[in-house]
Write a protein that holds these residues in place. Structure first.
Motif, PDB file in Angstrom:
ATOM      1  N   UNK A  87     -65.800 -19.362 -36.297  1.00 26.80           N
ATOM      2  CA  UNK A  87     -66.575 -20.425 -36.944  1.00 26.80           C
ATOM      3  C   UNK A  87     -67.154 -19.933 -38.272  1.00 26.80           C
ATOM      4  N   UNK A  88     -67.627 -18.685 -38.283  1.00 25.77           N
ATOM      5  CA  UNK A  88     -68.180 -18.109 -39.508  1.00 25.77           C
ATOM      6  C   UNK A  88     -67.118 -18.011 -40.599  1.00 25.77           C
ATOM      7  N   UNK A  89     -65.913 -17.613 -40.228  1.00 21.29           N
ATOM      8  CA  UNK A  89     -64.823 -17.523 -41.201  1.00 21.29           C
ATOM      9  C   UNK A  89     -64.518 -18.895 -41.795  1.00 21.29           C
ATOM     10  N   UNK A 146     -68.606 -11.531 -25.564  1.00 20.62           N
ATOM     11  CA  UNK A 146     -67.524 -12.014 -26.423  1.00 20.62           C
ATOM     12  C   UNK A 146     -68.087 -13.036 -27.409  1.00 20.62           C
ATOM     13  N   UNK A 147     -68.059 -12.693 -28.695  1.00 23.37           N
ATOM     14  CA  UNK A 147     -68.593 -13.580 -29.739  1.00 23.37           C
ATOM     15  C   UNK A 147     -67.481 -14.035 -30.683  1.00 23.37           C
ATOM     16  N   UNK A 148     -66.255 -13.992 -30.186  1.00 18.52           N
ATOM     17  CA  UNK A 148     -65.096 -14.359 -31.018  1.00 18.52           C
ATOM     18  C   UNK A 148     -65.245 -15.742 -31.619  1.00 18.52           C
ATOM     19  N   UNK A 177     -60.191 -11.913 -44.028  1.00 22.24           N
ATOM     20  CA  UNK A 177     -58.811 -12.349 -43.828  1.00 22.24           C
ATOM     21  C   UNK A 177     -58.669 -13.837 -44.087  1.00 22.24           C
ATOM     22  N   UNK A 178     -59.602 -14.629 -43.581  1.00 19.90           N
ATOM     23  CA  UNK A 178     -59.541 -16.080 -43.775  1.00 19.90           C
ATOM     24  C   UNK A 178     -59.631 -16.441 -45.255  1.00 19.90           C
ATOM     25  N   UNK A 207     -57.585 -11.431 -34.686  1.00 16.73           N
ATOM     26  CA  UNK A 207     -58.577 -12.352 -34.121  1.00 16.73           C
ATOM     27  C   UNK A 207     -58.202 -13.785 -34.477  1.00 16.73           C
ATOM     28  N   UNK A 208     -57.816 -14.013 -35.727  1.00 16.20           N
ATOM     29  CA  UNK A 208     -57.453 -15.363 -36.161  1.00 16.20           C
ATOM     30  C   UNK A 208     -56.240 -15.893 -35.410  1.00 16.20           C
ATOM     31  N   UNK A 209     -55.335 -15.003 -35.011  1.00 18.97           N
ATOM     32  CA  UNK A 209     -54.131 -15.429 -34.298  1.00 18.97           C
ATOM     33  C   UNK A 209     -54.329 -15.470 -32.786  1.00 18.97           C
ATOM     34  N   UNK A 210     -55.506 -15.067 -32.305  1.00 22.44           N
ATOM     35  CA  UNK A 210     -55.775 -15.084 -30.872  1.00 22.44           C
ATOM     36  C   UNK A 210     -55.337 -13.831 -30.142  1.00 22.44           C
TER      37      UNK A 210
END
Length: 198
Positions: free
Chosen positions: A123-125, A116-118, A172-173, A102-105
């Motif tokens: 933003x939360x991370x 889709x709430x990506x 992960x973040x 997710x972080x890498x798209x």
């Protein structure tokens, strides 16, 4: 610091503990902790997450270590809210995506409805990492299984209740920021390490 209510389920039933801490000095190692582990009903289904380590969490609160936080609530998700899981951008059933994707798209976070709430999970991370840095946290204890906070497992993106090894977006973040992430099952292990190094 606001009063913390720490709830746990044991064989004798539900136990509620209340502790009050004061001050935010950096003379002790701070621990970012999922609010639902401290008795706050902020999970997607409007509940908290009972655990077997109320004694440790109570002591950490007295030692003024705890920084409670819920990434989803911090970015405006309601409670309760639809369940969400990480879904890859590929159709292959042999590839299970996780937070790093997710972080890498390369993956998205979708609600069960398909919404889709990506962007909110990203933003939360970011907000969680910023809070951890603000308070000098070197450790985080997060609720396992969540698409945000999972550290040893998440769900497989099919909304079938199937868990798979992996980490969520926030976990992960935090790892990428050099913060050690632990699941609620590892609280005793983290506590032993902190007491040894004290």
């Amino acid at each position: 610091m606001p009063e913390l209510c720490i709830n746990t389920q044991k064989s004798i039933g539900s136990i509620e503990l209340r502790v009050i801490g004061h001050g935010w000095g950096f003379d002790i190692e701070r621990i970012l902790v999922s609010s639902c582990l401290l008795g706050q009903p902020v999970r997607y289904n409007g509940t908290d997450k009972p655990n077997e380590h109320a004694d440790v969490l109570t002591r950490w609160a007295r030692e003024e270590r705890l920084i409670p936080f819920c990434p989803e609530v911090a970015v405006g998700f309601p409670t309760p809210r639809p369940p969400a899981e990480i879904v890859g951008n590929t159709q292959s059933s042999h590839i299970r995506s996780q937070g790093k994707d997710v972080l890498s798209g390369d993956a998205r976070v979708l609600e069960k409805s398909g919404a889709d709430v990506t962007h909110l999970y990203l933003k939360a991370a970011d907000k969680t990492v910023a809070l951890a840095r603000q308070h000098g946290c070197s450790h985080a204890v997060l609720t396992d299984g969540s698409p945000s906070c999972g550290s040893s497992f998440i769900y497989d993106g099919t909304f079938s209740g199937t868990g798979v090894p992996g980490m969520g977006t926030t976990a992960t973040a935090l790892c990428n920021a050099g913060i050690h992430v632990w699941s609620q099952a590892q609280i005793a292990k983290l506590d032993a390490m902190l007491r040894t190094s004290a």
